[in-house]
Scaffold this motif. Structure first.
Motif, short mmCIF file in Angstrom:
data_model
loop_
_atom_site.label_atom_id
_atom_site.label_comp_id
_atom_site.label_asym_id
_atom_site.label_seq_id
_atom_site.Cartn_x
_atom_site.Cartn_y
_atom_site.Cartn_z
N PHE A 31 0.85 -1.16 -0.08
CA PHE A 31 -0.10 -0.02 0.09
C PHE A 31 0.86 1.15 0.07
O PHE A 31 0.33 2.45 -0.03
CB PHE A 31 -0.91 0.02 1.20
N GLY A 32 1.88 1.21 0.02
CA GLY A 32 3.16 2.12 -0.40
C GLY A 32 3.72 2.73 0.86
O GLY A 32 4.43 3.88 0.94
N TRP A 283 -4.46 4.11 -1.23
CA TRP A 283 -4.24 3.14 -2.36
C TRP A 283 -5.42 2.64 -3.16
O TRP A 283 -5.31 2.66 -4.44
CB TRP A 283 -3.45 1.84 -2.09
#
Length: 456
Positions: A31-32, A283
């Motif tokens: 999700f970063g 996300w």
């Protein structure tokens, strides 16, 4: 395939306190989140889970013997001993088809996510055994791997959809945003709780009743404090068990500690989940415009709620008493009495903490556990013996408040083992209509997901 399965076996063997940080860290990276922040979130959740596990183990150690003593004082002998969910999990993971079933559950979740038929990303892999045991039991009875696989797939689809539909209730009552609870041991109670709650709302006494644990605290004053309530309930259980005065006091203090400590541990989940939840929402907005994804977690994140624990402590002695007089019951409640909080958690959320409804619905849920557990005890016992599980000498049969004792699991098991030509299509049609109603009719009429859950 073998390499991937070896990784899963290692994680599963390490237990949820190790598996949860690893999985959450990976999810955070997807999700970063940077690895440092993702790992810290995962570790925080792992610490919270470890704390809850310690307290639940503490509760089991104290309540378990007291509950057994209450049963022994009645002199009633039942033929199927509740050996606990841990024994059932061991039976499940020892099955020769478990690898196929676990991958099937993962694939079902991924496919439903890609097709936008679920918003739940289930990272609660440890509790996949609740879904897989149905397939294991179907395979054992029918000797047909495809029926076992089919039962597991149907269980997975129903579980993910129930998690979606109940997510607004979880978020509203437990104040955990962006999280759903695809844990069958908690979720399955909604199969009974939803229609029964609707029925109770048609009765003025229950519809107008707003009495909750918080109200009890307000009216009871000093005696309504959580630690005092824990003390009183624990002492009551000890007295019913026939303990001497010192042991009664010890059990009271132990239960008081449970009510005080568990909420403090569950607060760690919020701390660890917030970065993941925020990242997941960003996300999903980027990848799926207008879509929200929910992180599917173990229901342990909510069983520390004060309303849940107090309701469970009331339900436990009532369940024991009911088991002694319930027609058709052969199950002797014991090991799984300490996990009653899982069985009533979603009931408490659905009723918004209405204590009167919680007790009535909770007792219906535990009655279903006893009846379904009685019906499937012979098969469960035979499977345990077939995989080399030692059963002990205290009972002819074994059962649990897990496996196909849970109403959702029992319905699927029954459909796939008894008159499949009729019952499997009926099950699929009924669930399809429910799915259409929640995701079709209600959305067309403009109802929000929270309204859908509330009306149900």
């Amino acid at each position: 395939m073998n390499f991937i399965m070896d990784i899963f076996k290692w994680l599963i063997a390490a237990g949820p306190t190790v598996m949860l940080p690893v999985i959450i860290t990976v999810i955070g990276l997807i999700f970063g989140l940077n690895i440092g922040r993702g790992f810290k979130s995962g570790l925080t959740l792992g610490i919270g889970f470890a704390g809850i596990k310690l307290i639940l183990d503490f509760m089991t150690t104290n309540v378990g013997p007291a509950a057994k003593a209450m049963v022994e004082r009645t002199g009633v002998h039942l033929t199927a001993l509740d050996v606990g969910w841990g024994s059932i999990a061991a039976v499940t993971w020892a099955s020769p088809i478990i690898a196929i079933l676990i991958f099937a559950i993962l694939i079902v979740n991924i496919v439903l996510l890609v097709l936008k038929r679920t918003n739940t990303l289930d990272v609660d892999i440890w509790n996949y055994h609740h879904i897989a045991i149905v397939g294991v039991m179907v395979y054992f009875v029918t000797h047909n791997m495809w029926l076992g696989l089919g039962a597991t797939v149907v269980m997975a689809v129903i579980t993910f959809k129930l998690a979606d539909w109940s997510q607004p209730v979880v978020e509203k009552f437990f104040k955990i945003p962006g999280v759903s609870l695809p844990t069958v041991s908690a979720l399955s109670s909604l199969v009974i709780a939803w229609p029964l709650n609707w029925l109770l709302n048609k009765i003025p006494l229950f519809r107008k009743s707003k009495f909750s644990i918080r109200d009890a605290q307000k009216y009871l004053g000093f005696f309504g404090d959580s630690m005092i309530m824990g003390l009183i309930i624990g002492m009551a259980i000890g007295a019913l068990a026939g303990y001497d005065f010192v042991k009664i006091l010890q059990l009271g203090v132990s239960m008081s500690a449970v009510l005080v400590l568990i909420p403090k541990m569950t607060s760690l989940f919020m701390e660890g989940l917030m970065p993941i939840s925020d990242a997941a929402q960003k996300w999903s907005q980027k990848k799926f415009k207008g879509r929200k994804l929910f992180i599917g977690l173990d229901a342990a994140v909510v069983v520390g709620n004060q309303d849940v624990i107090t309701t469970a402590l009331i339900i436990i002695p009532l369940t024991i008493a009911m088991a002694l007089v319930l027609p058709g019951n052969s199950v002797l409640p014991f090991a799984d009495l300490a996990v009653v909080p899982f069985r009533v958690a979603m009931v408490v959320a659905l009723t918004n903490g209405n204590l009167l409804k919680n007790i009535i619905i909770g007792l219906v849920v535990t009655a279903s556990l006893l009846w379904c557990g009685t019906a499937t005890a012979p098969v469960l016992t035979a499977i345990a013996k077939s995989v080399g599980i030692k059963l002990g000498a205290n009972s002819l049969l074994i059962s649990s408040f897990a496996a196909t004792s849970m109403i959702q699991s029992f319905i699927v098991y029954l459909a796939f083992t008894w008159n499949q030509v009729i019952l499997i299509p009926v099950l699929l049609i009924v669930f399809g209509l429910i799915w259409y109603y929640f995701d079709g009719v209600k959305k067309i009429n403009g109802s929000s997901s929270e309204e859908v859950s509330a009306e149900a």
